[in-house]
Write a protein that holds these residues in place. Structure first.
Motif, short mmCIF file in Angstrom:
data_model
loop_
_atom_site.label_atom_id
_atom_site.label_comp_id
_atom_site.label_asym_id
_atom_site.label_seq_id
_atom_site.Cartn_x
_atom_site.Cartn_y
_atom_site.Cartn_z
N GLU A 33 0.79 -1.23 0.00
CA GLU A 33 0.00 0.00 0.00
C GLU A 33 0.82 1.28 0.00
OE1 GLU A 33 -2.66 0.72 3.31
OE2 GLU A 33 -1.26 -0.23 4.66
N ILE A 68 0.23 3.20 -3.18
CA ILE A 68 -1.07 3.80 -3.49
C ILE A 68 -0.99 5.32 -3.43
CG2 ILE A 68 -3.49 4.00 -2.76
CD1 ILE A 68 -3.22 1.10 -1.66
N LYS A 114 -4.91 1.80 1.84
CA LYS A 114 -5.65 0.83 1.02
C LYS A 114 -7.05 1.33 0.65
CE LYS A 114 -6.61 -4.04 0.48
NZ LYS A 114 -8.03 -4.16 0.40
N LEU A 148 -7.23 2.99 -2.75
CA LEU A 148 -6.90 2.24 -3.96
C LEU A 148 -8.06 2.28 -4.94
CD1 LEU A 148 -5.18 0.30 -5.64
CD2 LEU A 148 -6.08 -1.57 -4.25
#
Length: 114
Positions: free
Chosen positions: A7, A10, A102, A105
């Protein structure tokens, strides 16, 4: 041992990894890249050049990062392969070191991927 993107990538998506991958194992989403475990040869070059330390050997992933093993494999099947570094998001620097990304995303493919 396979490599995964976690992550930390991201909303950063610097893509330095794309330039060094000898097998073009990366696939691009709108704000994240993933490694295809079927084409990765485990050379580790991508891990060395990632400015956010987002790439890890699967065996070095924390418990929290293990979800990215499946996520990389699954998204690589539907996102386009990327062979050239694309445009880095304008606010990428602002997202370095931000935890728990996350939720940000985007699961859409990067339609501009080359």
């Amino acid at each position: 041992m396979a490599y995964i993107v976690t992550e930390a990538c991201i909303r950063c998506k610097f893509m330095d990894c794309i330039e060094v991958c000898p097998t073009y194992a990366f696939h691009a989403g709108a704000n994240f890249v993933v490694i295809n475990p079927d084409t990765c040869v485990n050379c580790g070059l991508c891990e060395m050049v990632c400015p956010t330390q987002a790439i890890k050997a699967k065996g070095d992933a924390t418990e929290k990062e293990l979800v990215f093993v499946e996520l990389n494999a699954r998204l690589a099947l539907s996102w386009p392969a990327i062979t050239q570094k694309g445009t880095v998001p304008a606010d990428a620097e602002d997202w370095i070191g931000v935890a728990d990304k996350k939720e940000f995303l985007l699961y859409a493919p990067d339609l501009a991927a080359k």
